[in-house]
Design an enzyme around this catalytic site. Structure first.
Site, short mmCIF file in Angstrom:
data_model
loop_
_atom_site.label_atom_id
_atom_site.label_comp_id
_atom_site.label_asym_id
_atom_site.label_seq_id
_atom_site.Cartn_x
_atom_site.Cartn_y
_atom_site.Cartn_z
N ASN B 42 0.84 -1.20 0.00
CA ASN B 42 0.00 0.00 0.00
C ASN B 42 0.88 1.26 0.00
O ASN B 42 1.85 1.34 0.76
CB ASN B 42 -0.87 -0.04 1.27
CG ASN B 42 -1.93 1.04 1.30
OD1 ASN B 42 -1.62 2.22 1.29
ND2 ASN B 42 -3.19 0.64 1.34
N HIS B 53 -3.05 -0.15 -3.62
CA HIS B 53 -3.19 -1.10 -2.52
C HIS B 53 -2.11 -2.17 -2.70
O HIS B 53 -1.44 -2.22 -3.73
CB HIS B 53 -4.59 -1.70 -2.53
CG HIS B 53 -5.62 -0.83 -1.87
ND1 HIS B 53 -6.85 -1.27 -1.47
CD2 HIS B 53 -5.56 0.47 -1.51
CE1 HIS B 53 -7.53 -0.28 -0.91
NE2 HIS B 53 -6.77 0.78 -0.92
N GLU B 55 -2.33 -5.34 -3.23
CA GLU B 55 -2.60 -6.26 -4.34
C GLU B 55 -2.42 -5.58 -5.70
O GLU B 55 -1.88 -6.18 -6.63
CB GLU B 55 -4.04 -6.81 -4.23
CG GLU B 55 -4.29 -7.65 -2.98
CD GLU B 55 -4.78 -6.82 -1.79
OE1 GLU B 55 -4.41 -5.62 -1.69
OE2 GLU B 55 -5.53 -7.35 -0.96
N SER B 78 -7.41 -9.70 4.01
CA SER B 78 -8.55 -9.95 3.13
C SER B 78 -8.69 -8.82 2.11
O SER B 78 -8.71 -7.64 2.50
CB SER B 78 -9.83 -10.06 3.96
OG SER B 78 -10.97 -10.12 3.12
N CYS B 80 -9.94 -5.97 -0.22
CA CYS B 80 -11.11 -5.07 -0.27
C CYS B 80 -11.85 -5.29 -1.60
O CYS B 80 -11.41 -6.05 -2.46
CB CYS B 80 -10.66 -3.61 -0.12
SG CYS B 80 -9.95 -2.89 -1.61
N CYS B 83 -9.68 -4.64 -4.71
CA CYS B 83 -8.69 -5.68 -5.01
C CYS B 83 -9.37 -7.01 -5.33
O CYS B 83 -8.86 -7.80 -6.14
CB CYS B 83 -7.72 -5.80 -3.84
SG CYS B 83 -6.78 -4.26 -3.60
N ASP B 143 -8.39 4.63 4.14
CA ASP B 143 -7.92 3.67 3.12
C ASP B 143 -9.02 2.74 2.64
O ASP B 143 -8.97 2.26 1.50
CB ASP B 143 -6.76 2.85 3.68
CG ASP B 143 -6.00 2.16 2.55
OD1 ASP B 143 -5.52 2.87 1.65
OD2 ASP B 143 -5.91 0.92 2.54
#
Lengths: 151, 151
Positions: B42, B53, B55, B78, B80, B83, B143
């Site tokens: 991030n 982010h 990912e 996990s 979001c 992503c 975020d």
């Protein structure tokens, strides 16, 4: 600025991408008063960057913001799942879409989750994608993550 | 490389982000053989870039690829909706998640759509986010696009 005026900015971006040899999808983020916050276009070809779709480019260009509750995402094409996820996660309450004829992404899902969706059925947007998909199908399917001729 | 080994790369990224004053979420994209394709974290704080982010950073770092059918996304947290949308759109078939205790994004939705999901319940990942959310709640809620104290 009205919806057609906002879409014209996204179309300018799509045409800029096409002129660069890229995928002609553009987007822009506005505030609720129609003030432009950020604009951009798909840059897969230009930057070799699969993560830059029109919507993510416009979102990034708008800079770091604490909230998106007063914003409108305007895009030439129905947002793919990646870009639809962006809209949902950041609470963008409204999406204006040039067309959803040549590709249908996550706009129905967004509507189910309370996002206001307007599809303008804009002939110029349809024409841009129709011509592009006919000319460069392999590039288009790459951009939406579809393997062709491999399964 | 096994799941724990792949997660260790994502945790290194999360710790690098934390050391830079950022949000401690990291990710890495591997191929099916466990070869690293891209890694990142991030960068909201570091670059003022809300679009990066963990990912999406790992995905971008992996470069332009025609297919993701043989890839594994590994993330400390996990994913979001943004992503998760990335994973679904590009057909990434498997996601390995450090933890889904401090935040639960779209992993159940991905599983419903055929993505293989593994949640490792890693104590180090839980600790990173627990400490961070306690220390910087306003940054964390920014975020994930949640307005606090504004509604």
């Amino acid at each position: 600025m009205d919806e057609r005026g906002m879409l014209a900015v996204a179309v300018e971006e799509a045409r800029a991408g096409l002129a660069e040899g890229g995928i002609p999808i553009g987007a822009a983020l506005f505030d609720a008063n129609g003030t432009l916050l950020g604009r951009g276009h798909n840059r897969r070809v230009q930057d070799g960057d699969a993560s830059t779709h029109g919507e993510t480019a416009a979102f990034r260009a708008a800079g770091r913001r604490a909230s998106y509750r007063d914003t409108i995402m305007v895009t030439t094409l129905s947002p793919c799942w990646y870009c639809s996820g962006l809209v949902r996660q950041f609470g963008i309450p409204r999406v204006v879409i040039g067309e959803a004829t040549t590709f249908s992404g996550g706009h129905d899902w967004l509507a189910e989750h309370g996002v206001g969706i307007t599809i303008l059925d804009d002939p110029e947007c349809v024409g841009l994608m129709t011509d592009f998909i006919e000319a460069r199908p392999e590039l288009w399917f790459e951009d939406i993550g579809e393997d062709i001729g491999k399964d």
